[in-house]
Design a protein around this motif. Structure first.
Motif: not given
Length: 315
Positions: A242, A244, A276, A312
């Protein structure tokens, strides 16, 4: 005993000031200086305190500058575990040129360590690597300390039930990227450092995440956090990738942003939060740090405000 231990083997007595113009030759009349206890792990402990957490700082100090450094630590809100070394703790100087708002950063080397001192440090550190503890080893290494010392510390940590977060650079990071195992709990680097280690150029979060996944699959680390500066930060594990993205912010000083990020990540992980969530808080803490001048670190109030603006995205 706190749930977080930070390790600083090469701390720096930080001096920061400003001057109108930086020019060679004449004496430059600077503004009154501020003095801070610096170095990766110490700054992480300072940032953890500002975020409302508790930590213990394992710090290698020596000589007259070491004594001045310790006096500055007395004003901080965390426990200090000092390891006495030979020689003087290093100093650093940060100067802002007010006419251009550019910042100049000068780092002096630390004292040379002999093998006997490194062995004594590892023995002294052992008792602080307690079960369930998050350990953050951050910053540069003193001359003479083996580049792969982080792998040695990590092995001790795993044996004693601790989990190691590593944030370093240069030869120490190159050695960490070749870590033979056990894997670090988390390894942090930025895009430029990833290029230095791998010899590749990364132009997107996806490319950086691909490299991070290679390191995870190679047993180097269980999780990677890879910063792309003001653009955002990549998080990678065996099961997720992911990115951010922070809001656009005006940078007053980049000093302490990375340490503030690591502090927030360590604090969230110590409280059982996911990678996360930890990275989101880390991006917000780093964002709050760049809004402060000189060597000041993050602000909890500002970080909390920024957190709601962090986006995100899946990679």
């Amino acid at each position: 005993m706190s749930d977080i231990l930070t390790i600083t083997l090469n701390p720096a007595y930080d001096v920061s000031t400003s001057v109108g113009t930086v020019t060679p030759g004449p004496k430059l009349r600077c503004e009154p200086a501020t003095y801070d206890p610096g170095g990766g792990g110490v700054n992480v402990s300072r940032a953890i305190s500002r975020l409302g957490g508790v930590s213990t700082a394992f710090v290698a100090l020596g000589g007259q500058t070491g004594a001045m450094f310790h006096a500055l630590l007395d004003a901080e809100d965390f426990e200090v575990a000092q390891f006495e070394i030979e020689g003087n703790t290093r100093q650093s100087l940060a100067v802002i040129e007010t006419s251009t708002r550019q910042q100049y950063r000068f780092q002096l080397p630390g004292p040379d360590w002999r093998p006997k001192q490194t062995a004594a440090m590892l023995e002294h550190l052992r008792s602080h690597l307690t079960r369930g503890r998050i350990v953050v080893m951050s910053g540069s290494l003193p001359p003479g300390v083996p580049a792969d010392i982080a792998s040695t510390v990590n092995k001790l940590a795993v044996e004693r039930g601790s989990r190691l977060i590593l944030d370093t650079s240069g030869a120490a990071l190159v050695a960490a990227a070749a870590n033979p195992g056990p894997p670090f709990a988390l390894l942090r680097m930025d895009g430029a450092e990833a290029t230095e280690v791998s010899g590749r150029t990364f132009t997107s979060p996806a490319e950086l995440a691909d490299y991070g996944l290679e390191l995870v699959r190679g047993g180097v680390a269980e999780q990677l956090v890879m910063s792309m500066g003001a653009t955002g930060t990549v998080g990678v594990s065996a099961t997720e990738r992911f990115f951010c993205r922070p809001p656009k912010l005006e940078t007053l000083s980049a000093i302490g942003a990375g340490d503030s990020m690591v502090a927030a990540i360590a604090l969230e992980l110590s409280q059982g939060m996911s990678l996360r969530d930890a990275v989101r808080h880390g991006v917000a803490a780093a964002g709050s740090a760049v809004l402060t001048p000189a060597t000041e670190l993050c602000s909890k109030a500002t970080a909390d405000e920024i957190l709601g603006q962090v986006v995100t995205e899946e990679i």
